[in-house]
Motif scaffolding. Structure first.
Motif, PDB file in Angstrom:
ATOM      1  N   ALA A   1       0.851  -1.009   0.115  1.00  0.00           N
ATOM      2  CA  ALA A   1      -0.358   0.424   0.483  1.00  0.00           C
ATOM      3  C   ALA A   1       0.735   1.480  -0.016  1.00  0.00           C
ATOM      4  O   ALA A   1       0.968   2.080  -0.854  1.00  0.00           O
ATOM      5  CB  ALA A   1      -1.146   0.023   1.079  1.00  0.00           C
ATOM      6  N   THR A   2       2.073   1.255   0.824  1.00  0.00           N
ATOM      7  CA  THR A   2       3.043   2.533   1.210  1.00  0.00           C
ATOM      8  C   THR A   2       3.546   2.446  -0.549  1.00  0.00           C
ATOM      9  O   THR A   2       3.618   3.202  -0.896  1.00  0.00           O
ATOM     10  CB  THR A   2       3.725   2.621   2.178  1.00  0.00           C
ATOM     11  OG1 THR A   2       3.358   1.587   3.475  1.00  0.00           O
ATOM     12  CG2 THR A   2       4.668   3.648   2.188  1.00  0.00           C
ATOM     13  N   GLU A   3       4.166   0.987  -1.130  1.00  0.00           N
ATOM     14  CA  GLU A   3       4.415   1.649  -2.597  1.00  0.00           C
ATOM     15  C   GLU A   3       3.606   1.949  -3.344  1.00  0.00           C
ATOM     16  O   GLU A   3       4.234   2.602  -4.512  1.00  0.00           O
ATOM     17  CB  GLU A   3       4.961   0.832  -2.992  1.00  0.00           C
ATOM     18  CG  GLU A   3       5.399   0.106  -4.251  1.00  0.00           C
ATOM     19  CD  GLU A   3       5.845  -1.346  -5.134  1.00  0.00           C
ATOM     20  OE1 GLU A   3       6.795  -1.237  -5.893  1.00  0.00           O
ATOM     21  OE2 GLU A   3       5.604  -1.947  -4.756  1.00  0.00           O
ATOM     22  N   LEU A   4       2.495   1.871  -3.856  1.00  0.00           N
ATOM     23  CA  LEU A   4       1.377   2.033  -4.608  1.00  0.00           C
ATOM     24  C   LEU A   4       0.840   3.394  -4.240  1.00  0.00           C
ATOM     25  O   LEU A   4       0.695   4.272  -5.263  1.00  0.00           O
ATOM     26  CB  LEU A   4       0.452   1.069  -3.980  1.00  0.00           C
ATOM     27  CG  LEU A   4      -0.339   0.082  -4.725  1.00  0.00           C
ATOM     28  CD1 LEU A   4      -1.706  -0.434  -4.501  1.00  0.00           C
ATOM     29  CD2 LEU A   4       0.492  -0.112  -6.178  1.00  0.00           C
ATOM     30  N   ASP A   5       0.968   3.763  -3.260  1.00  0.00           N
ATOM     31  CA  ASP A   5       0.884   5.733  -2.704  1.00  0.00           C
ATOM     32  C   ASP A   5       2.422   6.377  -3.159  1.00  0.00           C
ATOM     33  O   ASP A   5       1.511   7.195  -3.457  1.00  0.00           O
ATOM     34  CB  ASP A   5       1.100   5.760  -0.923  1.00  0.00           C
ATOM     35  CG  ASP A   5      -0.128   5.035  -0.666  1.00  0.00           C
ATOM     36  OD1 ASP A   5      -1.643   5.275  -1.141  1.00  0.00           O
ATOM     37  OD2 ASP A   5      -0.944   4.874   0.473  1.00  0.00           O
TER      38      ASP A   5
ATOM     39  N   GLY B   1       5.023   2.627 -17.744  1.00  0.00           N
ATOM     40  CA  GLY B   1       5.509   1.532 -17.018  1.00  0.00           C
ATOM     41  C   GLY B   1       4.785   0.928 -15.495  1.00  0.00           C
ATOM     42  O   GLY B   1       4.394   0.558 -14.863  1.00  0.00           O
ATOM     43  N   ILE B   2       4.715   2.717 -14.822  1.00  0.00           N
ATOM     44  CA  ILE B   2       3.393   2.580 -13.328  1.00  0.00           C
ATOM     45  C   ILE B   2       2.405   1.914 -14.382  1.00  0.00           C
ATOM     46  O   ILE B   2       2.459   1.447 -12.914  1.00  0.00           O
ATOM     47  CB  ILE B   2       4.059   3.806 -12.670  1.00  0.00           C
ATOM     48  CG1 ILE B   2       5.065   4.307 -12.203  1.00  0.00           C
ATOM     49  CG2 ILE B   2       3.579   4.054 -11.930  1.00  0.00           C
ATOM     50  CD1 ILE B   2       6.081   5.839 -12.491  1.00  0.00           C
TER      51      ILE B   2
ATOM     52  N   GLN C   1      -1.803  -1.410 -12.268  1.00  0.00           N
ATOM     53  CA  GLN C   1      -2.941  -1.907 -12.395  1.00  0.00           C
ATOM     54  C   GLN C   1      -2.692  -2.835 -13.602  1.00  0.00           C
ATOM     55  O   GLN C   1      -3.197  -2.870 -15.052  1.00  0.00           O
ATOM     56  CB  GLN C   1      -3.551  -0.496 -13.347  1.00  0.00           C
ATOM     57  CG  GLN C   1      -3.790  -0.065 -11.965  1.00  0.00           C
ATOM     58  CD  GLN C   1      -4.377   1.677 -12.670  1.00  0.00           C
ATOM     59  OE1 GLN C   1      -5.208   1.262 -13.765  1.00  0.00           O
ATOM     60  NE2 GLN C   1      -4.662   2.477 -11.560  1.00  0.00           N
ATOM     61  N   PRO C   2      -2.329  -3.881 -13.312  1.00  0.00           N
ATOM     62  CA  PRO C   2      -1.756  -5.432 -14.423  1.00  0.00           C
ATOM     63  C   PRO C   2      -3.259  -5.625 -15.119  1.00  0.00           C
ATOM     64  O   PRO C   2      -4.078  -5.623 -14.283  1.00  0.00           O
ATOM     65  CB  PRO C   2      -1.389  -6.521 -13.703  1.00  0.00           C
ATOM     66  CG  PRO C   2      -1.249  -5.918 -12.213  1.00  0.00           C
ATOM     67  CD  PRO C   2      -1.890  -4.208 -11.881  1.00  0.00           C
TER      68      PRO C   2
END
Length: 92
Positions: free
Chosen positions: A7-11, A62-63, A68-69
């Motif tokens: 979650a921190t990485e996504l933030d 890329g992000i 959102q694969p």
């Protein structure tokens, strides 16, 4: 990786996307200023705004692919018989 770490990485990646949007706006403003500048005061080298925009779009994509694969649709391989026993031929 724990859910909290993810979650921190996504933030952080969402923040990166917002920063890329700000960079895009700055590049757009710089391009406008460059286009409006006095031709006599132009520098020997020009900034490649097109390439910078392409790179920004590549980073965004890329992000997006990571955060959102896409999910592949299940494939239909057909039914399996489950019967793997066959009789021995009577003649030999």
């Amino acid at each position: 990786m724990s859910n909290i770490t993810f979650a921190t990485e996504l933030d952080e990646l969402a923040t990166t996307q917002r920063l890329l949007d700000q960079v895009q706006l700055s590049l757009d403003r710089a391009r406008t200023v460059a286009a409006q500048s006095d031709p006599n005061n132009r520098r020997r080298y020009l900034f490649d705004y097109k390439k910078a925009n392409e790179d920004l779009n590549t980073m965004r994509a890329g992000i997006d692919r990571y955060t959102q694969p896409s999910r592949a649709q299940p494939l239909d391989y057909g039914k399996v018989s489950g019967d793997y026993t066959r009789g021995r031929p009577l003649w030999r």
